[in-house]
Design a protein around this motif. Structure first.
Motif, mmCIF file in Angstrom:
data_model
loop_
_atom_site.group_PDB
_atom_site.id
_atom_site.type_symbol
_atom_site.label_atom_id
_atom_site.label_comp_id
_atom_site.label_asym_id
_atom_site.label_seq_id
_atom_site.Cartn_x
_atom_site.Cartn_y
_atom_site.Cartn_z
ATOM 1 N N ARG A 119 0.865 -1.181 0.000
ATOM 2 C CA ARG A 119 0.000 0.000 0.000
ATOM 3 C C ARG A 119 0.895 1.223 0.000
ATOM 4 O O ARG A 119 1.740 1.373 0.882
ATOM 5 C CB ARG A 119 -0.928 0.017 1.222
ATOM 6 N N GLY A 126 4.683 1.270 12.457
ATOM 7 C CA GLY A 126 3.637 0.249 12.299
ATOM 8 C C GLY A 126 2.902 0.307 10.968
ATOM 9 O O GLY A 126 1.998 -0.474 10.735
ATOM 10 N N ASP A 135 -3.761 -14.429 6.109
ATOM 11 C CA ASP A 135 -5.144 -14.241 5.702
ATOM 12 C C ASP A 135 -5.875 -15.571 5.731
ATOM 13 O O ASP A 135 -5.330 -16.595 5.322
ATOM 14 C CB ASP A 135 -5.155 -13.690 4.266
ATOM 15 N N VAL A 136 -7.091 -15.579 6.246
ATOM 16 C CA VAL A 136 -7.940 -16.772 6.137
ATOM 17 C C VAL A 136 -9.288 -16.342 5.559
ATOM 18 O O VAL A 136 -9.760 -15.229 5.836
ATOM 19 C CB VAL A 136 -8.152 -17.501 7.495
ATOM 20 N N GLU A 137 -9.859 -17.195 4.743
ATOM 21 C CA GLU A 137 -11.157 -16.903 4.125
ATOM 22 C C GLU A 137 -12.005 -18.169 4.157
ATOM 23 O O GLU A 137 -11.482 -19.259 3.900
ATOM 24 C CB GLU A 137 -10.991 -16.489 2.649
ATOM 25 N N ARG A 263 -14.888 -0.346 8.749
ATOM 26 C CA ARG A 263 -13.813 -0.922 7.928
ATOM 27 C C ARG A 263 -13.591 -0.096 6.662
ATOM 28 O O ARG A 263 -14.474 0.595 6.171
ATOM 29 C CB ARG A 263 -14.074 -2.386 7.568
ATOM 30 N N LEU A 265 -12.703 -1.091 3.544
ATOM 31 C CA LEU A 265 -12.902 -1.663 2.213
ATOM 32 C C LEU A 265 -14.406 -1.842 1.988
ATOM 33 O O LEU A 265 -15.135 -2.173 2.912
ATOM 34 C CB LEU A 265 -12.166 -3.014 2.103
ATOM 35 N N TYR A 267 -16.264 -3.994 0.436
ATOM 36 C CA TYR A 267 -16.970 -5.262 0.230
ATOM 37 C C TYR A 267 -17.670 -5.817 1.464
ATOM 38 O O TYR A 267 -18.382 -6.807 1.389
ATOM 39 C CB TYR A 267 -16.043 -6.326 -0.371
ATOM 40 N N TYR A 268 -17.486 -5.182 2.604
ATOM 41 C CA TYR A 268 -18.036 -5.774 3.828
ATOM 42 C C TYR A 268 -19.560 -5.697 3.933
ATOM 43 O O TYR A 268 -20.187 -4.738 3.482
ATOM 44 C CB TYR A 268 -17.403 -5.127 5.060
ATOM 45 N N ALA A 286 -4.114 -1.461 14.728
ATOM 46 C CA ALA A 286 -4.907 -2.685 14.533
ATOM 47 C C ALA A 286 -3.965 -3.834 14.210
ATOM 48 O O ALA A 286 -3.120 -3.746 13.325
ATOM 49 C CB ALA A 286 -5.917 -2.507 13.401
ATOM 50 N N LEU A 287 -4.117 -4.891 15.000
ATOM 51 C CA LEU A 287 -3.276 -6.065 14.757
ATOM 52 C C LEU A 287 -3.865 -6.922 13.651
ATOM 53 O O LEU A 287 -3.187 -7.787 13.099
ATOM 54 C CB LEU A 287 -3.201 -6.920 16.022
ATOM 55 N N GLY A 289 -7.866 -7.440 11.127
ATOM 56 C CA GLY A 289 -9.266 -7.078 10.954
ATOM 57 C C GLY A 289 -9.901 -7.905 9.860
ATOM 58 O O GLY A 289 -9.203 -8.536 9.068
ATOM 59 N N TYR A 293 -18.262 -10.722 3.741
ATOM 60 C CA TYR A 293 -18.370 -10.039 2.440
ATOM 61 C C TYR A 293 -19.319 -10.839 1.555
ATOM 62 O O TYR A 293 -18.934 -11.439 0.571
ATOM 63 C CB TYR A 293 -16.991 -9.872 1.791
ATOM 64 N N GLY A 309 -13.718 -13.544 6.396
ATOM 65 C CA GLY A 309 -12.303 -13.822 6.608
ATOM 66 C C GLY A 309 -11.658 -12.727 7.426
ATOM 67 O O GLY A 309 -12.320 -11.767 7.842
ATOM 68 N N PHE A 310 -10.365 -12.897 7.668
ATOM 69 C CA PHE A 310 -9.599 -11.806 8.290
ATOM 70 C C PHE A 310 -8.207 -11.740 7.710
ATOM 71 O O PHE A 310 -7.729 -12.678 7.070
ATOM 72 C CB PHE A 310 -9.555 -11.921 9.820
HETATM 73 P P1 HAM Z 1 -7.113 -4.569 6.565
HETATM 74 O O1 HAM Z 1 -7.768 -4.126 7.802
HETATM 75 O O2 HAM Z 1 -6.943 -3.563 5.489
HETATM 76 O O3 HAM Z 1 -7.961 -5.808 6.028
HETATM 77 O O4 HAM Z 1 -5.696 -5.180 6.903
HETATM 78 C C1 HAM Z 1 -5.567 -6.210 7.862
HETATM 79 C C2 HAM Z 1 -4.369 -5.978 8.764
HETATM 80 O O5 HAM Z 1 -3.184 -5.823 7.969
HETATM 81 C C3 HAM Z 1 -4.430 -4.698 9.584
HETATM 82 O O6 HAM Z 1 -5.214 -4.871 10.748
HETATM 83 C C4 HAM Z 1 -2.949 -4.509 9.932
HETATM 84 O O7 HAM Z 1 -2.566 -5.336 11.017
HETATM 85 C C5 HAM Z 1 -2.272 -4.981 8.665
HETATM 86 N N1 HAM Z 1 -1.909 -3.831 7.834
HETATM 87 C C6 HAM Z 1 -2.708 -3.164 6.954
HETATM 88 N N2 HAM Z 1 -2.034 -2.168 6.367
HETATM 89 C C7 HAM Z 1 -0.780 -2.177 6.876
HETATM 90 C C8 HAM Z 1 0.401 -1.388 6.671
HETATM 91 N N3 HAM Z 1 0.428 -0.378 5.785
HETATM 92 N N4 HAM Z 1 1.519 -1.705 7.398
HETATM 93 C C9 HAM Z 1 1.515 -2.741 8.283
HETATM 94 N N5 HAM Z 1 0.441 -3.510 8.507
HETATM 95 C C10 HAM Z 1 -0.696 -3.247 7.826
HETATM 96 C C11 HAM Z 1 -7.710 -6.488 4.871
HETATM 97 O O8 HAM Z 1 -6.713 -6.381 4.213
HETATM 98 C C12 HAM Z 1 -8.800 -7.482 4.521
HETATM 99 N N6 HAM Z 1 -8.406 -8.175 3.280
HETATM 100 C C13 HAM Z 1 -9.020 -8.474 5.650
HETATM 101 C C14 HAM Z 1 -10.075 -9.475 5.301
HETATM 102 C C15 HAM Z 1 -9.887 -10.750 4.875
HETATM 103 N N7 HAM Z 1 -11.373 -9.254 5.328
HETATM 104 C C16 HAM Z 1 -12.012 -10.353 4.932
HETATM 105 N N8 HAM Z 1 -11.095 -11.258 4.633
#
Ligand code: HAM
Length: 421
Positions: A119, A126, A135-137, A263, A265, A267-268, A286-287, A289, A293, A309-310
């Motif tokens: 990103r 952090g 990631d789990v789905e 959140r 994104l 798609y939630y 955030a550790l 999330g 979806y 998923g998370f």
């Molecule tokens: P997200 O909340 O964007 O969710 O990212 C999940 C985790 O990735 C965050 O809580 C954080 O711990 C870590 N993270 C995100 N961005 C950064 C960054 N720039 N640097 C370090 N750590 C980071 C998702 O990505 C969704 N795909 C989660 C999900 C899966 N929802 C459903 N299925």
């Protein structure tokens, strides 16, 4: 000498001293993936931009501001603009799920992966431009049991990783039936207080009003008075959310309702959650999330299929475990093969290969230095033992030297493993 080249901003090198802590945390994620009966999936680091803009939403930060575009070496402008490094894995996993006809396989698909995400955000403590997610789905399970199962899995991961007490913040943001009504209520409320919104929120109010709640600079009083999604849920979403909470209560999983948890994104649907170390709620904290979806598979061209998923940030988990003073298990003791004959490298390499074949952790000194120097280097590397290859002996016999006790004895090569463990 030419100028050294430094790394791009916002990325981190994983150095040898970081390895054990990372391996420990990643090992827990792999192990839990197996114990919770998830199957491994790997998707590419880059995908078509359209997958992300459609899947995560044009107005999400990940798409609008943070996309890492990838261009081919040559090619038309159009072709160059087509790809992006993945900001998250869910869209790619759903793409693969559809592309490989996984929706016709039996049972819900339970998939996991660990890998780097990208990103292009402003780097901070952090927050990195390349970071690793576990990631789990679960695709094809409408819940609510699986919602609780996934949140319990997250909790267990943090407990095993040793990051201290973790809280899951929980909300439900409804579905296609009740979300439009909630959206309208938010627009009415915030439009009436537009003068108190930040510029960013004013823009969000137009494109994605839920995300006004996500604005960290939102006036707290305004936030507190805002309509709550839980008050606007349709009967089905309300029943689903009540069941998720009851199951979490029965499991003894600690959670707190957070009405502002929408959140980032698009798609939630329904259940959303984020994990934080207790008392450490804040930006970049955030550790992990995730959430449900239920519309994403269809949005990406598939049949109407629920999903949940998370994503757990491995970088942040490793940092949090280090703050708690959790140490990784020590590596297996190191052996260094040294040789008295400076010219005979082949016997050293053969002995090292045999010891490695027996499962030992072995370096081999290929230098022409005197034996004493080789032993000194071995001790500096932290080796517990040196294996001396002596030209007077057959290769089946070596000298095992305990570098701490400064004692040595002749031993059969195939007995070394048993005596150093
Ligand atoms: P997200 O909340 O964007 O969710 O990212 C999940 C985790 O990735 C965050 O809580 C954080 O711990 C870590 N993270 C995100 N961005 C950064 C960054 N720039 N640097 C370090 N750590 C980071 C998702 O990505 C969704 N795909 C989660 C999900 C899966 N929802 C459903 N299925």
């Amino acid at each position: 000498m030419s100028r050294p080249i430094s790394a791009p901003r916002g990325i981190r090198d994983l150095l040898p001293e970081d390895g054990p802590a990372w391996s420990r945390v990643e090992g827990i994620a792999r192990d839990l993936s197996a114990r919770y009966a998830f199957d491994r999936i790997e998707t590419p680091l880059f995908e078509r931009i359209e997958l992300f803009s459609r899947g995560l939403g044009e107005s999400s930060d990940a798409v609008e501001k943070e996309m890492f575009r990838v261009s081919g070496a040559a090619g038309s402008e159009e072709e160059r603009a087509e790809w992006a490094l993945r900001p998250e894995p869910t869209a790619g996993i759903v793409r693969a799920y559809l592309e490989h006809g996984m929706h016709v396989r039996p049972g819900p698909q339970r998939l996991w992966m660990i890998g780097p995400m990208f990103r292009y955000d402003r780097p901070q403590a952090g927050r990195f431009r390349q970071f690793v997610q576990w990631d789990v789905e679960v695709i094809g399970d409408p819940g609510p049991m699986v919602d609780a199962e996934i949140i319990e899995l997250g909790h267990r991961f943090y407990a095993e990783a040793g990051v201290g007490e973790v809280v899951a913040y929980l909300n439900s943001i409804g579905d296609a039936t009740c979300r439009p009504g909630y959206r309208d209520a938010l627009v009415d409320y915030f439009a009436a207080h537009e003068d108190r919104l930040t510029d960013d929120s004013r823009r969000r109010l137009r494109v994605n009003p839920l995300r006004v709640l996500d604005d960290k600079d939102l006036d707290p009083e305004l936030a507190a008075g805002a309509p709550r999604s839980l008050d606007h849920l349709c009967d089905a979403c309300r029943a689903h959310f009540a069941a998720v909470q009851a199951l979490l209560d029965d499991l003894g999983v600690r959670y707190e309702i957070d009405h502002r948890l929408v959140r980032g994104l698009d798609y939630y649907t329904r259940t959303t959650f984020e994990f934080y170390v207790a008392g450490r709620r804040g930006q970049q904290q955030a550790l992990g999330g995730g959430g449900r979806y239920d519309g994403l598979v269809e949005l990406l061209g598939g049949p109407d299929t629920p999903g949940i998923g998370f994503g757990i940030g491995i970088d942040r988990t490793v940092l949090a475990a280090a703050e708690q003073g959790v140490a990784a298990a020590a590596d297996a003791p190191l052996l260094v093969v040294v040789g008295a004959d400076p010219d005979a490298l082949s016997p050293r390499l053969k002995v090292a290969a045999a010891l490695r074949g027996a499962g030992l952790r072995v370096r081999v000194d290929g230098s022409e230095r005197k034996l004493g120097k080789q032993l000194e280097s071995a001790a500096k590397l932290g080796a517990r033992y040196a294996i001396l290859v002596d030209p007077q002996l057959s290769l089946e016999r070596v000298i095992l030297r305990d570098l701490k006790a400064s004692e040595q004895r002749e031993i059969a090569l195939d007995e070394v493993a048993a005596s150093v463990r």
